[in-house]
Every structure is written in structure tokens, then in C-alpha cells.
Motif scaffolding. Sequence first.
Motif, PDB file in Angstrom:
ATOM      1  N   HIS A 129       3.064  -2.389   8.748  1.00 36.32           N
ATOM      2  CA  HIS A 129       4.320  -1.731   9.074  1.00 36.32           C
ATOM      3  C   HIS A 129       4.757  -0.906   7.859  1.00 36.32           C
ATOM      4  N   CYS A 130       5.344   0.253   8.116  1.00 34.52           N
ATOM      5  CA  CYS A 130       5.928   1.038   7.029  1.00 34.52           C
ATOM      6  C   CYS A 130       7.241   0.369   6.619  1.00 34.52           C
ATOM      7  N   LEU A 131       7.309  -0.108   5.367  1.00 33.00           N
ATOM      8  CA  LEU A 131       8.477  -0.861   4.909  1.00 33.00           C
ATOM      9  C   LEU A 131       9.598   0.046   4.422  1.00 33.00           C
ATOM     10  N   PHE A 191       0.863  -1.176   0.000  1.00 32.39           N
ATOM     11  CA  PHE A 191       0.000   0.000   0.000  1.00 32.39           C
ATOM     12  C   PHE A 191       0.899   1.225   0.000  1.00 32.39           C
ATOM     13  N   ALA A 192       0.589   2.210  -0.829  1.00 26.08           N
ATOM     14  CA  ALA A 192       1.407   3.421  -0.921  1.00 26.08           C
ATOM     15  C   ALA A 192       0.581   4.638  -0.534  1.00 26.08           C
ATOM     16  N   SER A 193       1.208   5.573   0.177  1.00 23.35           N
ATOM     17  CA  SER A 193       0.583   6.849   0.520  1.00 23.35           C
ATOM     18  C   SER A 193       1.620   7.949   0.318  1.00 23.35           C
ATOM     19  N   ALA A 194       1.155   9.120  -0.150  1.00 22.54           N
ATOM     20  CA  ALA A 194       2.093  10.209  -0.435  1.00 22.54           C
ATOM     21  C   ALA A 194       1.340  11.534  -0.439  1.00 22.54           C
ATOM     22  N   ILE A 211       5.669   3.321   1.802  1.00 31.14           N
ATOM     23  CA  ILE A 211       5.237   2.011   1.324  1.00 31.14           C
ATOM     24  C   ILE A 211       4.974   1.137   2.544  1.00 31.14           C
ATOM     25  N   TRP A 212       3.734   0.647   2.639  1.00 30.05           N
ATOM     26  CA  TRP A 212       3.297  -0.136   3.789  1.00 30.05           C
ATOM     27  C   TRP A 212       3.047  -1.588   3.394  1.00 30.05           C
ATOM     28  N   SER A 213       3.263  -2.503   4.318  1.00 30.14           N
ATOM     29  CA  SER A 213       2.799  -3.868   4.143  1.00 30.14           C
ATOM     30  C   SER A 213       1.297  -3.871   4.372  1.00 30.14           C
ATOM     31  N   ALA A 214       0.537  -4.376   3.407  1.00 30.02           N
ATOM     32  CA  ALA A 214      -0.922  -4.418   3.549  1.00 30.02           C
ATOM     33  C   ALA A 214      -1.376  -5.583   4.420  1.00 30.02           C
TER      34      ALA A 214
END
Length: 424
Positions: free
Chosen positions: A96-98, A78-81, A89-92
Motif C-alpha cells: 500500500h502507498c503509505l 520502499f520509496a519511488s520518485a 513511500i510504500w509498505s514493502a
Amino acid sequence: MEEESHIEDGEKQTKLEVAPALISVHPFQKSVAVTVGSDLRVFDLIENRPVSLVDESEGPSHKDSIRCIRYGANGKLFASAGDDKLVKIWSADSWHCLTTISSEKRVTAVAICSDDSYVCYADKFGVVWVVQLDGINEGQILPSKKGVPLFGHYCSIITSLEFSTDGRYILSADRDFKIRVTVFPKKPLQGAHEIQSFCLGHTEFVTCIAFVQNLELTQGYLMSGSGDSSVRLWDITSGSLLDTCNISPMVKYLESNESEPTQVTVTDICALPNSSLAAVAIQSFQGIVLLNCDLSVHTLSITKVIKIPGESFIPTSISFSTSTRSLWIVSGASNGSNHPGYTRVRLISCIETELSSILEDEQIPGGTKLLEHLQGKFSIEESVMSAAAEAARAAMSSLLMKKQYSEENREFRKNNRNDKKTTQ
């Protein structure tokens, strides 16, 4: 005194800058994410509980308005910006923020390639950057990264980024009416130098793009929405315009406006995978327009309009669930990072059938527990939602319309930029 006046004007602009609420649903409806302002809210639909985000490097989530969110195609990432110049970039699965990617400018769009090996993002100056995600598929936490320039749109703000369904191309749409189809290279870190085509035909800024395809055809076609009141269908290989569907007359008719149809802005478009159906959100319209895309003859047509009655609900973002064939919708906006704001989440089930309906709150997966988490407050007064709807209108106008500055103001802005590189 004159300088102080300039500063005051700038502060007023900052205060008026609002971020529309966004929604993204896991491809297999394992979770749903909503953002408003800097607040990222995720609900686990499998375990029926709110998700606690874990970010060991920067603290939870973002520090400024989030402008783009999305799941990877296989639902692992999952990406947020957004405006804090960070791409996370997160593990869905674990949430955790990877890795955290630092951008030189504010981020306007993000895309993850189909095998999760690269993420691309666009900044306010029209540059698309690429980052390699080695080892991230195994849930490995990577050190903070910086992007490598992939290509640029020459100072035109990019509004949307998408990888083609076969991964061969990356598509970028901008405020200057154009869509660029770029061959995604085998070695992206060395830049993308081959343009496949340009999709030219819109007469106003392009707001959103989405691929539509079915199981019978190997090639996907592109749909695009714009400020020129149209949704258009493209063959990206040649850049050919296949069909145009004008949204304005239908919207004005449904609003019982006897005057001549005026221009409306398509703010979001979402295609249902392996289907001919697409949903469209329109600025200031209290509902969703459903389009049928007949790929065998390359035509677009309005098949249904679903109005959302009884409340001030202007969709700001929409997302399909691939597995349940339902459409998730959010309305809301936030004034700046210190004001999280309220959102309203709705769900339309059985979107492909005549039995499609807007679910009551208690019928939505996750029920009141989900709504309390994603909306910030379960029961929202009508006056609050009316204010949020007005803020949403302002957000979309601010986001999509180019700001005009006098020559004096332009010079002042140049001299007081806060993103200049410092010399060592």
C-alpha cells in the motif's frame, strides 16, 4: 513562426528523453522491483506472485518516468520518485502507498534513514528536502506531505543520495564533480548546517555512490563512480581520497579495441554488505566489473569481469541481495511515460566465489512468472532488445551529460517554465 520553431524543438527534446530501467532487491530477497518509464513492477519472491500496488490517493504508481527507487535498510519501506514530482513511500509488506510527498521540481535521488523516521530527496535544482515519517513503521497511512529544505548544492543536479552506515551523515553527489558529506542533524526539519567534509578528486560528473564495509571495521568507507572512468575510495570523515581504480583500460581490452583507452562512464555501483566486493556497471559495456576493496590497506582493484554474451544487454541498474549474495541486473529504457518499454532481467549467483554464474531464465527465483511480470514480456526478440539497448545508451547520455543551450533558447525556456509558482 520563430516561436513555433522553438516549441517544436522543445517537443523533440521531450520525445527523445528516455528513462533507464531500474532494479532494487529487498535486503532479504523477499521481493524485487523493476521500473521502466512510469511503470513500477514488483514481484513477491516469498509467495511467488506479481504484486498489485494499492494507492488510494493517486491511482496506481506514477504518472511520469521514475528516476529512483530503493528499499529501506530494514526492508519495511520502499520509496519511488521521479519526473511527476512525487515521492511515494510504500509498505514493502502490503504494498500500500503509505504517503505521497509533493516536490516543487522533478526528483533525481531519494534516501531513507536507517530507522525509517525520515526520507530525503533531491530535486533538479540541487536542493535536498526532508520529510518526517511519524507512525509509518506501524503501516499507518499518512496524509500527503511536503518536504522541508535540508540543504542545497547551488543549482547543481544531485545524482545520488546515501545515509552513512551509522546514520550520522547524509552524502550527496552531483554533476559538478563533488561529493558533500553533511552531518544529519538531530532536528532535521530545522535544516542541516554542518558540513563534515567534501570528497573532491573526480574530474567529471559523479554518477553514483555506495558504502562498503566489513564486520571487522566499524567505519564504512565510500565508493564513487564517475564520468571520468574511475571508481574512487574515500574516508568521509576527512574527505581524503584513499585510492582510485581506472576502469577504462580493462573495458577497452575486453572489447578487443586496439586503440588507446577512451573515457567511459560508470553508471551504477553496488557494494555487497559485509564484504570487500563491489559490482560496477559501465555505459555501453555488455557486462559487470567486480572490484575488491581491501579496507585494511585502503585499496581498490579489479578482481573479475563478467561479460553477458549472446544478446544486446547493457546493464542500466544493479542491486545485491544481502541474504543470497546474488547480483540482480536489469537492462532497458523507455521513451516517455506513454511508452512502458521492455526490460531484460538477469541474475548472477554466488558472486563471491569462483562458482559464480549467470543463471538461465528458468533458474532465476520466480522463474518465467517473475520474468513475464518484470520484463513486460517473457520472450523478447533480439531486435527489440537491440533497440532497448540503444535507448539505454541514449538514456544514460541524456541523464548524465549537461545540456547546452544558446542564450536565445535559455531565455525562451525561462519564459515558458511550467513549474513557476502561481501568485494568489
